[in-house]
Design an enzyme around this catalytic site. Structure first.
Site, short mmCIF file in Angstrom:
data_model
loop_
_atom_site.label_atom_id
_atom_site.label_comp_id
_atom_site.label_asym_id
_atom_site.label_seq_id
_atom_site.Cartn_x
_atom_site.Cartn_y
_atom_site.Cartn_z
CG ASN A 41 4.85 7.43 -0.55
OD1 ASN A 41 3.76 7.88 -0.23
ND2 ASN A 41 5.36 7.58 -1.76
CG HIS A 127 2.97 4.44 -10.93
ND1 HIS A 127 4.14 4.53 -11.65
CD2 HIS A 127 3.08 5.32 -9.90
CE1 HIS A 127 4.93 5.42 -11.09
NE2 HIS A 127 4.32 5.92 -10.02
CD GLU A 173 -1.24 1.44 -8.94
OE1 GLU A 173 -1.18 1.96 -7.80
OE2 GLU A 173 -1.02 2.09 -9.99
CB SER A 177 0.15 6.05 -5.03
OG SER A 177 0.08 6.53 -6.36
CG ASP A 202 2.42 -1.29 -8.44
OD1 ASP A 202 2.89 -1.43 -7.30
OD2 ASP A 202 2.76 -0.36 -9.19
CG HIS A 205 1.71 3.18 -2.64
ND1 HIS A 205 2.25 4.28 -2.02
CD2 HIS A 205 1.98 3.32 -3.96
CE1 HIS A 205 2.82 5.05 -2.92
NE2 HIS A 205 2.67 4.49 -4.11
CE LYS A 233 5.69 3.97 -3.38
NZ LYS A 233 6.93 3.80 -4.18
#
Length: 382
Positions: A41, A127, A173, A177, A202, A205, A233
């Site tokens: 990542n 997640h 999110e 991911s 979230d 990413h 990341k």
């Protein structure tokens, strides 16, 4: 517990190449040939950037390896304050708190917003750390279909009709991911605001890649109560943070065991994250350039006969379906010098095993050629 052979996990050791763009598999302390990294990542390739390394080394000499205590005892260092202040401004939030890991930050965020009197409405694919937080809070959990804001709207409406003063928290999110997809974040925030629900977003990413100057998809939006993010990341370092308003910040500081009872983020990691943030400010187009590259890769894979990977960011899932075929694709790619990982249940839903391709800022077109040649002509349909 019996685990099917195709779902057994095993640890592998990797030695980064000198240029930071590849990984050598290490077996019996011997490093093999470098593989093109399409798995990590490290989206912007900052983990090997000289400025991050220099910042970490300088802080290492100044503060030592570890903080030696929690932030509420002796663990706070000036570098923590500088990083929190810089992030507060960059994200346009009132307060930022640092954590040693993203898992820990998500636990703290959920437990600050929810308790046993709360109803949490969560995207079905959030997640695992967020789900653990909900479980620990004792809240009632309701899940809505992935990125389906109509379904969320119906659930919010039902909750409010049952009880006008219900305490509601929505969790999603900004870049998932394993899916590579994003919700309509402005619409999500507006929906939560209209129904008086707290929203935890979230952005682990997305930060550094998506949104204006890579500052995430929640930048400047009302209706977002908390943002969680990580430095492991796009920032190329380690650790994590929560960004929030003053009221939530005070609640977190006064009540969060996940913040209170842990050794502070290692100062060298905080210094490296701060150096990464400075680089992001100086190169605001890095994220948008990576998005453009990601779209070129999607076009190429689709032209090769593969189902177009969902989303617009640097995570490109190639859905295969079965566990064994996905593992075989992984092995085929490794034999061709390309590293990607077969993602299987329970990480993803049953029947949706996939290759998770991850693009990086500095990857060349030769990496795409190697990938496509190793994959062959696709016959998959999502």
């Amino acid at each position: 517990m019996t685990v099917p052979p195709t779902r057994r996990r095993r640890l592998r050791t990797w030695e980064p190449s000198l240029d930071g763009q590849g990984l050598h598999p290490v077996v019996d302390s011997v490093a093999g040939p470098a593989l093109v990294d399409l798995a990590s990542n490290d989206y912007l390739g900052l983990s090997h950037h000289p400025k991050l390394i220099a910042a970490a080394e300088a802080e290492l000499q100044r503060s030592g390896v570890g903080a030696g205590g929690s932030r509420l005892v002796t663990g706070s260092r000036p570098v923590h304050d500088r990083l929190e202040s810089a992030l507060t401004s960059w994200l346009q939030r009132d307060r930022v708190f640092l954590f040693p890991s993203g898992f820990q930050a998500n636990l703290a965020a959920v437990l600050t917003l929810a308790n046993r009197h709360t109803t949490v409405l969560a995207d079905r694919l959030i997640h695992h750390s967020l789900l653990v937080g909900v479980q620990a809070s004792g809240a009632q959990l309701k899940r809505f279909a992935h990125n389906d804001l109509h379904a969320l709207h119906q659930q919010l409406q039902a909750c409010r009709s049952q009880r006008q003063d219900a305490r509601l928290v929505v969790i999603s999110e900004s870049l998932f991911s394993m899916e590579g997809t994003s919700p309509d974040v402005p619409a999500l925030a507006a929906l939560c605001r209209n129904y008086g629900a707290s929203l935890l977003l979230d952005e682990a990413h997305a930060l550094g890649v998506l949104g204006f100057e890579g500052r995430g998809l929640g930048l400047g939006l009302e209706g977002i109560t908390m943002i969680s993010g990580t430095f492991g990341k796009a920032f190329g370092s380690g650790g994590a943070f929560i960004a929030c308003g003053r009221e939530q910040a005070d609640a977190l500081l006064q009540t969060s065991g996940a913040f209170r009872y842990t050794t502070a983020l290692a100062p060298p990691l905080a210094a490296a994250a701060l150096a990464a943030l400075d680089l992001l400010k100086g190169h605001p187009c890095w994220g948008s350039d990576l998005v453009k590259k990601s779209n070129r890769w999607r076009h190429r894979l689709e032209a090769q006969g593969w189902s177009r990977p969902a989303g617009i960011g640097p995570i490109l899932p190639l859905l295969v379906g079965g566990d064994q075929p996905t593992l075989e694709y992984q092995q085929r790619l490794e034999a061709a010098g390309v590293l990607t990982v077969a993602i299987r249940p329970p990480t993803v839903p049953e029947g949706t095993a996939r290759l998770r391709l991850v693009l990086h800022h500095r990857q060349s077109d030769e990496a795409l050629d190697a990938l496509v040649n190793a994959l062959g002509h696709g016959d998959l349909r999502s």
